[in-house]
Design an enzyme around this catalytic site. Structure first.
Site, PDB file in Angstrom:
ATOM      1  N   ARG A 272       0.787  -1.225   0.000  1.00  0.00           N
ATOM      2  CA  ARG A 272       0.000   0.000   0.000  1.00  0.00           C
ATOM      3  C   ARG A 272       0.826   1.286   0.000  1.00  0.00           C
ATOM      4  NH1 ARG A 272      -5.364  -1.115   1.655  1.00  0.00           N
ATOM      5  NH2 ARG A 272      -5.942  -2.956   0.430  1.00  0.00           N
ATOM      6  N   GLU A 273       2.145   1.171   0.111  1.00  0.00           N
ATOM      7  CA  GLU A 273       2.959   2.375   0.290  1.00  0.00           C
ATOM      8  C   GLU A 273       2.788   3.389  -0.836  1.00  0.00           C
ATOM      9  OE1 GLU A 273       4.910  -0.760   2.784  1.00  0.00           O
ATOM     10  OE2 GLU A 273       3.840  -0.646   0.881  1.00  0.00           O
ATOM     11  N   THR A 274       2.804   2.939  -2.089  1.00  0.00           N
ATOM     12  CA  THR A 274       2.713   3.860  -3.214  1.00  0.00           C
ATOM     13  C   THR A 274       1.387   4.609  -3.193  1.00  0.00           C
ATOM     14  OG1 THR A 274       4.078   2.312  -4.491  1.00  0.00           O
ATOM     15  CG2 THR A 274       2.998   4.082  -5.705  1.00  0.00           C
TER      16      THR A 274
ATOM     17  N   LEU B  13      -0.074   5.637  -0.706  1.00  0.00           N
ATOM     18  CA  LEU B  13       0.025   6.652   0.344  1.00  0.00           C
ATOM     19  C   LEU B  13       1.046   7.737   0.004  1.00  0.00           C
ATOM     20  CD1 LEU B  13      -0.020   4.208   3.400  1.00  0.00           C
ATOM     21  CD2 LEU B  13      -1.893   5.678   2.628  1.00  0.00           C
TER      22      LEU B  13
ATOM     23  N   LEU C 114       4.198   7.072  -0.743  1.00  0.00           N
ATOM     24  CA  LEU C 114       5.500   6.614  -0.278  1.00  0.00           C
ATOM     25  C   LEU C 114       6.019   5.512  -1.204  1.00  0.00           C
ATOM     26  CD1 LEU C 114       4.530   6.366   3.502  1.00  0.00           C
ATOM     27  CD2 LEU C 114       5.791   8.233   2.397  1.00  0.00           C
TER      28      LEU C 114
END
Length: 279
Positions: A167-169, A171, A173
């Site tokens: 999920r980082e991208t 968000l 990140l």
């Protein structure tokens, strides 16, 4: 015009802070158990009420466990209590206040942010040591940092309800806990980009199909299946397994000729050892 990667200075890893003392490991959400044989260690994420959300203190504990493992250990099983393997980063990290006693995400944008992240990454890198075989037993959700922790291991056994998501991208990140390289090596750069860029769910069945999972089993059989897989690998002589793992790990970065040379050198070392003429 050619674009060159920026040159960065070496980062300094520190081991201090909450979770660095073995007495604090279980309080941070992780437990280490050693089998009587001395050959197997079990690392358990043990905050099921928080779906095993991760924090810097947990990462310091995991890094400490990696440093503290006795030399007799050959197999490490990574498992989790509760319905989820790990829901990822503790959401408190995304608040302005952050986690008490820890650096906030805003703090990491300035000063020694790279050094701090390097310390976090240590929790995710020791699992690939050539002298260990590491197996993650994954059930329920493995999100973000949870996905990357599963990727840190050599092998993954999944319950039928396991679901992965990076999920980082989404968000704003990037995945920064040493997960991008193993993900690319397992599924290729195009599939890895699609998984990271969309943040979508990858089911256990798809994970097996694309090479993320070695085995998918009913949830009731998960722990036993992970142990059985590890035990099957331990049937090989330790030094031969260490040499083989090192050969396979180094293969992506070598040419065919370099890999063949590495095979020759490793085989001669094994023959010398078996014949009693090694150093």
């Amino acid at each position: 015009m050619l674009l060159e990667a920026p040159v960065t200075s070496p980062v300094r890893i520190t081991h201090s802070g909450p979770g660095s003392d073995p007495a604090d490991w279980e309080q941070t959400g992780v437990r280490l158990d050693l089998a009587e044989s001395g050959e197997t260690a079990t690392v358990t994420l043990c905050r099921p009420e928080r779906r095993n959300a991760q924090s810097p203190a947990l990462w310091r504990a995991l890094a400490g466990i990696g440093r503290a493992l006795p030399g007799s250990v050959r197999l490490v099983i990574l498992r989790a209590e509760g319905v989820s393997f790990s829901a990822g980063l503790d959401r408190a990290m995304f608040t302005p206040e952050g986690i008490p006693g820890e650096r906030t995400l805003l703090d990491l944008a300035t000063g020694d942010g790279e050094a701090v992240i390097a310390g976090y990454q240590e929790a995710f890198t020791w699992w690939r040591r050539a002298d260990l075989i590491t197996v993650a037993a994954v059930q329920g959700h493995a999100v973000g940092a949870g996905f990357q922790l599963a990727l840190a291991c050599d092998l993954r056994v999944c319950a039928e309800d396991a679901q992965f998501s990076m999920r980082e991208t989404s968000l704003g990140l990037v995945p920064d806990l040493a997960g991008t390289k193993p993900l690319v090596e397992l599924v290729g750069p195009a599939r890895a980009l699609e998984i990271c860029g969309t943040g979508r769910w990858v089911s256990a069945q798809e994970a097996a199909r694309i090479g993320l999972a070695n085995l998918v089993v009913p949830a009731a059989e998960l722990d036993a299946a992970a142990v059985d897989l590890g035990a099957a690998l331990l049937a090989a002589p330790r030094d031969a397994l260490i040499e083989t793992k090192a050969l396979l790990q180094g293969a992506p970065g070598r040419s065919h000729e370099q890999q063949q040379a590495a095979e020759r050198a490793a085989q001669v070392r094994r023959l010398r050892d078996l014949s009693g003429v090694g150093e």
